[in-house]
Design a protein around this motif. Structure first.
Motif, PDB file in Angstrom:
ATOM      1  N   LEU A  14      41.145  12.608   3.479  1.00  0.00           N
ATOM      2  CA  LEU A  14      41.530  13.849   2.809  1.00  0.00           C
ATOM      3  C   LEU A  14      41.191  13.730   1.336  1.00  0.00           C
ATOM      4  O   LEU A  14      41.751  12.887   0.639  1.00  0.00           O
ATOM      5  CB  LEU A  14      43.025  14.100   3.021  1.00  0.00           C
ATOM      6  CG  LEU A  14      43.663  15.267   2.275  1.00  0.00           C
ATOM      7  CD1 LEU A  14      42.946  16.579   2.574  1.00  0.00           C
ATOM      8  CD2 LEU A  14      45.147  15.364   2.634  1.00  0.00           C
ATOM      9  N   TYR A  15      40.257  14.563   0.874  1.00  0.00           N
ATOM     10  CA  TYR A  15      39.817  14.527  -0.525  1.00  0.00           C
ATOM     11  C   TYR A  15      40.274  15.755  -1.280  1.00  0.00           C
ATOM     12  O   TYR A  15      39.974  16.887  -0.900  1.00  0.00           O
ATOM     13  CB  TYR A  15      38.293  14.452  -0.594  1.00  0.00           C
ATOM     14  CG  TYR A  15      37.724  14.766  -1.968  1.00  0.00           C
ATOM     15  CD1 TYR A  15      37.982  13.940  -3.054  1.00  0.00           C
ATOM     16  CD2 TYR A  15      36.922  15.879  -2.167  1.00  0.00           C
ATOM     17  CE1 TYR A  15      37.451  14.227  -4.314  1.00  0.00           C
ATOM     18  CE2 TYR A  15      36.387  16.169  -3.407  1.00  0.00           C
ATOM     19  CZ  TYR A  15      36.660  15.341  -4.485  1.00  0.00           C
ATOM     20  OH  TYR A  15      36.138  15.625  -5.719  1.00  0.00           O
ATOM     21  N   SER A  16      41.003  15.527  -2.348  1.00  0.00           N
ATOM     22  CA  SER A  16      41.325  16.542  -3.343  1.00  0.00           C
ATOM     23  C   SER A  16      41.819  15.814  -4.574  1.00  0.00           C
ATOM     24  O   SER A  16      42.496  14.791  -4.464  1.00  0.00           O
ATOM     25  CB  SER A  16      42.405  17.513  -2.844  1.00  0.00           C
ATOM     26  OG  SER A  16      42.691  18.467  -3.859  1.00  0.00           O
ATOM     27  N   VAL A  19      47.170  16.428  -6.004  1.00  0.00           N
ATOM     28  CA  VAL A  19      48.127  15.799  -5.082  1.00  0.00           C
ATOM     29  C   VAL A  19      48.901  16.851  -4.278  1.00  0.00           C
ATOM     30  O   VAL A  19      49.210  16.634  -3.109  1.00  0.00           O
ATOM     31  CB  VAL A  19      49.073  14.830  -5.835  1.00  0.00           C
ATOM     32  CG1 VAL A  19      50.020  15.571  -6.762  1.00  0.00           C
ATOM     33  CG2 VAL A  19      49.843  13.963  -4.870  1.00  0.00           C
ATOM     34  N   ARG A  22      46.724  18.020  -1.396  1.00  0.00           N
ATOM     35  CA  ARG A  22      46.701  17.025  -0.318  1.00  0.00           C
ATOM     36  C   ARG A  22      47.981  17.092   0.502  1.00  0.00           C
ATOM     37  O   ARG A  22      47.951  17.029   1.745  1.00  0.00           O
ATOM     38  CB  ARG A  22      46.482  15.622  -0.888  1.00  0.00           C
ATOM     39  CG  ARG A  22      45.107  15.429  -1.498  1.00  0.00           C
ATOM     40  CD  ARG A  22      44.768  13.983  -1.759  1.00  0.00           C
ATOM     41  NE  ARG A  22      45.762  13.240  -2.496  1.00  0.00           N
ATOM     42  CZ  ARG A  22      45.737  13.006  -3.811  1.00  0.00           C
ATOM     43  NH1 ARG A  22      44.746  13.493  -4.549  1.00  0.00           N
ATOM     44  NH2 ARG A  22      46.670  12.275  -4.376  1.00  0.00           N
ATOM     45  N   GLU A  23      49.113  17.242  -0.155  1.00  0.00           N
ATOM     46  CA  GLU A  23      50.380  17.333   0.566  1.00  0.00           C
ATOM     47  C   GLU A  23      50.416  18.576   1.449  1.00  0.00           C
ATOM     48  O   GLU A  23      50.871  18.532   2.589  1.00  0.00           O
ATOM     49  CB  GLU A  23      51.552  17.342  -0.413  1.00  0.00           C
ATOM     50  CG  GLU A  23      52.893  17.443   0.291  1.00  0.00           C
ATOM     51  CD  GLU A  23      54.072  17.456  -0.674  1.00  0.00           C
ATOM     52  OE1 GLU A  23      55.164  17.075  -0.223  1.00  0.00           O
ATOM     53  OE2 GLU A  23      53.910  17.857  -1.838  1.00  0.00           O
ATOM     54  N   VAL A  25      47.936  20.080   2.860  1.00  0.00           N
ATOM     55  CA  VAL A  25      47.081  19.854   4.028  1.00  0.00           C
ATOM     56  C   VAL A  25      47.796  18.969   5.047  1.00  0.00           C
ATOM     57  O   VAL A  25      47.824  19.284   6.236  1.00  0.00           O
ATOM     58  CB  VAL A  25      45.720  19.244   3.621  1.00  0.00           C
ATOM     59  CG1 VAL A  25      44.937  18.780   4.842  1.00  0.00           C
ATOM     60  CG2 VAL A  25      44.913  20.240   2.812  1.00  0.00           C
ATOM     61  N   ARG A  26      48.365  17.863   4.583  1.00  0.00           N
ATOM     62  CA  ARG A  26      49.060  16.949   5.510  1.00  0.00           C
ATOM     63  C   ARG A  26      50.209  17.666   6.222  1.00  0.00           C
ATOM     64  O   ARG A  26      50.398  17.500   7.434  1.00  0.00           O
ATOM     65  CB  ARG A  26      49.607  15.736   4.762  1.00  0.00           C
ATOM     66  CG  ARG A  26      48.594  14.683   4.443  1.00  0.00           C
ATOM     67  CD  ARG A  26      49.218  13.378   3.955  1.00  0.00           C
ATOM     68  NE  ARG A  26      50.511  13.512   3.309  1.00  0.00           N
ATOM     69  CZ  ARG A  26      50.714  13.788   2.012  1.00  0.00           C
ATOM     70  NH1 ARG A  26      49.693  13.961   1.214  1.00  0.00           N
ATOM     71  NH2 ARG A  26      51.940  13.885   1.521  1.00  0.00           N
ATOM     72  N   TRP A  42      46.069   8.875   7.784  1.00  0.00           N
ATOM     73  CA  TRP A  42      45.503   9.564   6.630  1.00  0.00           C
ATOM     74  C   TRP A  42      44.985   8.561   5.598  1.00  0.00           C
ATOM     75  O   TRP A  42      45.643   7.571   5.306  1.00  0.00           O
ATOM     76  CB  TRP A  42      46.554  10.440   5.953  1.00  0.00           C
ATOM     77  CG  TRP A  42      46.987  11.619   6.763  1.00  0.00           C
ATOM     78  CD1 TRP A  42      48.119  11.729   7.516  1.00  0.00           C
ATOM     79  CD2 TRP A  42      46.309  12.867   6.895  1.00  0.00           C
ATOM     80  NE1 TRP A  42      48.180  12.958   8.108  1.00  0.00           N
ATOM     81  CE2 TRP A  42      47.081  13.683   7.742  1.00  0.00           C
ATOM     82  CE3 TRP A  42      45.110  13.365   6.375  1.00  0.00           C
ATOM     83  CZ2 TRP A  42      46.708  14.980   8.079  1.00  0.00           C
ATOM     84  CZ3 TRP A  42      44.740  14.666   6.715  1.00  0.00           C
ATOM     85  CH2 TRP A  42      45.527  15.454   7.560  1.00  0.00           C
ATOM     86  N   GLU A  44      43.924   9.150   1.756  1.00  0.00           N
ATOM     87  CA  GLU A  44      43.831  10.137   0.689  1.00  0.00           C
ATOM     88  C   GLU A  44      42.976   9.591  -0.441  1.00  0.00           C
ATOM     89  O   GLU A  44      43.134   8.445  -0.856  1.00  0.00           O
ATOM     90  CB  GLU A  44      45.217  10.496   0.173  1.00  0.00           C
ATOM     91  CG  GLU A  44      46.053  11.217   1.208  1.00  0.00           C
ATOM     92  CD  GLU A  44      47.363  11.727   0.645  1.00  0.00           C
ATOM     93  OE1 GLU A  44      47.362  12.248  -0.497  1.00  0.00           O
ATOM     94  OE2 GLU A  44      48.375  11.592   1.338  1.00  0.00           O
ATOM     95  N   ALA A  46      41.087  10.775  -4.296  1.00  0.00           N
ATOM     96  CA  ALA A  46      41.107  11.762  -5.380  1.00  0.00           C
ATOM     97  C   ALA A  46      39.793  11.836  -6.150  1.00  0.00           C
ATOM     98  O   ALA A  46      39.662  12.662  -7.045  1.00  0.00           O
ATOM     99  CB  ALA A  46      42.251  11.451  -6.334  1.00  0.00           C
ATOM    100  N   ASP A  66      38.235  19.217  -0.287  1.00  0.00           N
ATOM    101  CA  ASP A  66      38.676  20.360  -1.067  1.00  0.00           C
ATOM    102  C   ASP A  66      37.492  20.942  -1.829  1.00  0.00           C
ATOM    103  O   ASP A  66      36.974  20.321  -2.752  1.00  0.00           O
ATOM    104  CB  ASP A  66      39.778  19.912  -2.040  1.00  0.00           C
ATOM    105  CG  ASP A  66      40.386  21.054  -2.836  1.00  0.00           C
ATOM    106  OD1 ASP A  66      39.897  22.204  -2.723  1.00  0.00           O
ATOM    107  OD2 ASP A  66      41.349  20.791  -3.577  1.00  0.00           O
TER     108      ASP A  66
END
Length: 137
Positions: A14-16, A19, A22-23, A25-26, A42, A44, A46, A66
């Motif tokens: 998961l790329y963004s 924060v 990302r939360e 999305v999760r 996951w 994560e 950044a 993202d």
């Protein structure tokens, strides 16, 4: 050991740079794809450099990028990964609005979900890409 203890869930990057994104999305995707299935693993990230390095290592089942990330957006990153990473896993791009779907197709993304993120649509897109990848692989 039981089958449940030995099976692993899908590995999703998961790329963004945000924060909170990302939360979101999760939480939208959930802990697992369905009842009785193993938890999602996951990873994560950044930064774009982190995405590239992690994707090149392999072992991922799906990349969620993202499209609105600062500095390096997920759509350009998706195109680069699809061109440069051997056996690149499916890519789901998150766009800022539905009208940006054409950009996601330029990026060679396998799926697109636009903001505001609908948890059901997001979960369904993740499940569809993972299942299609499992059938093709």
């Amino acid at each position: 050991m039981s089958a449940e203890q030995t099976s692993t869930g899908p590995r999703i990057l998961l790329y963004s740079d945000d924060v909170d994104a990302r939360e979101q999305v999760r939480l939208g995707v959930g802990r697992r794809l369905g009842r009785g299935e193993p938890d999602i693993e996951w990873t994560e990230v950044a930064t774009a450099a982190g995405v590239i390095a992690t994707a090149e290592q392999g072992g991922l089942d799906l990349l969620i990028l993202d499209g609105e990330a600062d500095k390096v957006g997920g759509m350009g990153l998706a195109r680069q990964l699809k061109d440069e990473v051997f056996r690149c896993p499916p890519v789901l791009v998150l766009t800022g609005r539905p009208q940006d779907a054409w950009l996601a197709s330029w990026s060679n993304a396998d799926g697109v979900v636009s903001r505001p993120l609908d948890p059901v649509e997001l979960h369904d897109a993740v499940v569809a890409l993972l299942r299609a990848s499992a059938v093709a692989g």
